[in-house]
Each structure stands twice: as C-alpha cells, then as structure tokens.
Write a protein that holds these residues in place. Structure first.
Motif, PDB file in Angstrom:
ATOM      1  N   TYR A 132       0.825  -1.218   0.000  1.00  0.00           N
ATOM      2  CA  TYR A 132       0.000   0.000   0.000  1.00  0.00           C
ATOM      3  C   TYR A 132       0.856   1.264   0.000  1.00  0.00           C
ATOM      4  O   TYR A 132       0.526   2.244  -0.661  1.00  0.00           O
ATOM      5  CB  TYR A 132      -0.936   0.007   1.217  1.00  0.00           C
ATOM      6  CG  TYR A 132      -1.977   1.093   1.155  1.00  0.00           C
ATOM      7  CD1 TYR A 132      -3.178   0.882   0.500  1.00  0.00           C
ATOM      8  CD2 TYR A 132      -1.765   2.336   1.748  1.00  0.00           C
ATOM      9  CE1 TYR A 132      -4.143   1.871   0.427  1.00  0.00           C
ATOM     10  CE2 TYR A 132      -2.710   3.335   1.678  1.00  0.00           C
ATOM     11  CZ  TYR A 132      -3.900   3.096   1.022  1.00  0.00           C
ATOM     12  OH  TYR A 132      -4.844   4.088   0.943  1.00  0.00           O
ATOM     13  N   ASN A 133       1.961   1.237   0.725  1.00  0.00           N
ATOM     14  CA  ASN A 133       2.810   2.435   0.828  1.00  0.00           C
ATOM     15  C   ASN A 133       3.457   2.817  -0.503  1.00  0.00           C
ATOM     16  O   ASN A 133       3.909   3.944  -0.664  1.00  0.00           O
ATOM     17  CB  ASN A 133       3.875   2.253   1.905  1.00  0.00           C
ATOM     18  CG  ASN A 133       3.249   2.269   3.290  1.00  0.00           C
ATOM     19  OD1 ASN A 133       2.223   2.910   3.515  1.00  0.00           O
ATOM     20  ND2 ASN A 133       3.859   1.555   4.216  1.00  0.00           N
ATOM     21  N   TYR A 134       3.488   1.883  -1.449  1.00  0.00           N
ATOM     22  CA  TYR A 134       4.036   2.223  -2.768  1.00  0.00           C
ATOM     23  C   TYR A 134       3.155   3.240  -3.489  1.00  0.00           C
ATOM     24  O   TYR A 134       3.617   3.919  -4.402  1.00  0.00           O
ATOM     25  CB  TYR A 134       4.216   0.968  -3.630  1.00  0.00           C
ATOM     26  CG  TYR A 134       5.361   0.092  -3.167  1.00  0.00           C
ATOM     27  CD1 TYR A 134       6.661   0.577  -3.157  1.00  0.00           C
ATOM     28  CD2 TYR A 134       5.138  -1.199  -2.723  1.00  0.00           C
ATOM     29  CE1 TYR A 134       7.712  -0.207  -2.730  1.00  0.00           C
ATOM     30  CE2 TYR A 134       6.183  -1.993  -2.286  1.00  0.00           C
ATOM     31  CZ  TYR A 134       7.468  -1.493  -2.296  1.00  0.00           C
ATOM     32  OH  TYR A 134       8.512  -2.262  -1.869  1.00  0.00           O
ATOM     33  N   LEU A 135       1.896   3.330  -3.087  1.00  0.00           N
ATOM     34  CA  LEU A 135       1.033   4.354  -3.659  1.00  0.00           C
ATOM     35  C   LEU A 135       1.638   5.746  -3.486  1.00  0.00           C
ATOM     36  O   LEU A 135       1.586   6.581  -4.384  1.00  0.00           O
ATOM     37  CB  LEU A 135      -0.344   4.338  -2.983  1.00  0.00           C
ATOM     38  CG  LEU A 135      -1.382   3.382  -3.505  1.00  0.00           C
ATOM     39  CD1 LEU A 135      -2.613   3.422  -2.609  1.00  0.00           C
ATOM     40  CD2 LEU A 135      -1.770   3.746  -4.918  1.00  0.00           C
ATOM     41  N   TYR A 136       2.209   5.982  -2.308  1.00  0.00           N
ATOM     42  CA  TYR A 136       2.782   7.301  -2.026  1.00  0.00           C
ATOM     43  C   TYR A 136       3.978   7.596  -2.927  1.00  0.00           C
ATOM     44  O   TYR A 136       4.184   8.739  -3.327  1.00  0.00           O
ATOM     45  CB  TYR A 136       3.155   7.426  -0.546  1.00  0.00           C
ATOM     46  CG  TYR A 136       1.944   7.280   0.356  1.00  0.00           C
ATOM     47  CD1 TYR A 136       0.969   8.274   0.402  1.00  0.00           C
ATOM     48  CD2 TYR A 136       1.759   6.151   1.133  1.00  0.00           C
ATOM     49  CE1 TYR A 136      -0.148   8.152   1.210  1.00  0.00           C
ATOM     50  CE2 TYR A 136       0.648   6.010   1.953  1.00  0.00           C
ATOM     51  CZ  TYR A 136      -0.297   7.019   1.984  1.00  0.00           C
ATOM     52  OH  TYR A 136      -1.408   6.891   2.776  1.00  0.00           O
ATOM     53  N   LEU A 137       4.747   6.563  -3.250  1.00  0.00           N
ATOM     54  CA  LEU A 137       5.859   6.752  -4.188  1.00  0.00           C
ATOM     55  C   LEU A 137       5.335   7.109  -5.573  1.00  0.00           C
ATOM     56  O   LEU A 137       5.918   7.941  -6.269  1.00  0.00           O
ATOM     57  CB  LEU A 137       6.726   5.490  -4.264  1.00  0.00           C
ATOM     58  CG  LEU A 137       7.611   5.217  -3.066  1.00  0.00           C
ATOM     59  CD1 LEU A 137       8.355   3.900  -3.248  1.00  0.00           C
ATOM     60  CD2 LEU A 137       8.590   6.348  -2.840  1.00  0.00           C
ATOM     61  N   CYS A 138       4.242   6.473  -5.956  1.00  0.00           N
ATOM     62  CA  CYS A 138       3.631   6.792  -7.259  1.00  0.00           C
ATOM     63  C   CYS A 138       3.134   8.232  -7.282  1.00  0.00           C
ATOM     64  O   CYS A 138       3.344   8.956  -8.265  1.00  0.00           O
ATOM     65  CB  CYS A 138       2.481   5.837  -7.555  1.00  0.00           C
ATOM     66  SG  CYS A 138       2.998   4.133  -7.815  1.00  0.00           S
ATOM     67  N   TRP A 139       2.463   8.659  -6.216  1.00  0.00           N
ATOM     68  CA  TRP A 139       1.979  10.047  -6.157  1.00  0.00           C
ATOM     69  C   TRP A 139       3.146  11.024  -6.173  1.00  0.00           C
ATOM     70  O   TRP A 139       3.083  12.065  -6.824  1.00  0.00           O
ATOM     71  CB  TRP A 139       1.120  10.269  -4.908  1.00  0.00           C
ATOM     72  CG  TRP A 139      -0.134   9.457  -4.867  1.00  0.00           C
ATOM     73  CD1 TRP A 139      -0.586   8.715  -3.816  1.00  0.00           C
ATOM     74  CD2 TRP A 139      -1.113   9.300  -5.902  1.00  0.00           C
ATOM     75  NE1 TRP A 139      -1.776   8.104  -4.156  1.00  0.00           N
ATOM     76  CE2 TRP A 139      -2.124   8.452  -5.417  1.00  0.00           C
ATOM     77  CE3 TRP A 139      -1.235   9.782  -7.201  1.00  0.00           C
ATOM     78  CZ2 TRP A 139      -3.232   8.084  -6.182  1.00  0.00           C
ATOM     79  CZ3 TRP A 139      -2.336   9.420  -7.960  1.00  0.00           C
ATOM     80  CH2 TRP A 139      -3.315   8.581  -7.451  1.00  0.00           C
TER      81      TRP A 139
END
Length: 76
Positions: A44-51
């Motif tokens: 889930y935390n990879y979402l923040y890297l994408c953003w």
C-alpha cells in the motif's frame, strides 16, 4: 524560475493536482483501514511513491515547460 508553481494551488498543473489529491485520498483510506482494524494491503505504501513521482513529473513540466502552454486558447 517561479517556485510558487510547486505549492500555490492556482499555479499547479493537472499532474500536480492529481498527485496531491491522490496522496490525500490514499492517506484518508489508510486511516479508515486502520480505524476499522483491518490489515493494510501489501504494498500500500508504494502508492505514495507513485503520487510523489507524478508530482515531480508535473512539477518539472510546470517549471520548465513553455509558459502559458495549454492555458490559453486563441481564436482568430
């Protein structure tokens, strides 16, 4: 170079705006998941890297792109 294009809401381009809204919504969803006592989905935390990547891409376009590109439509 106008660094206000990195933080002033009226100066953000679409990529920056989508990235900020996405990060805020992801954070809200994460809080709801925790409040309900559910396990956070794997990765889930990879979402923040994408953003963050999308925001950086948008920022580079905003800072180094042609001024006023795409903002004004001229009718002749």
């Amino acid at each position: 170079m106008d660094f206000s294009k990195l933080y002033r809401p009226s100066a953000l381009n679409s990529f920056q705006y989508i990235a900020l809204v996405g990060a805020i919504m992801s954070g809200g969803a994460q809080l709801i998941i925790r409040a309900l006592g559910h396990a956070q989905p794997a990765g889930y935390n990879y979402l923040y890297l994408c953003w963050l990547g999308l925001y950086i891409f948008g920022s580079l376009l905003n800072l180094f792109g042609k001024p006023d590109s795409g903002h004004h439509h001229h009718h002749h």
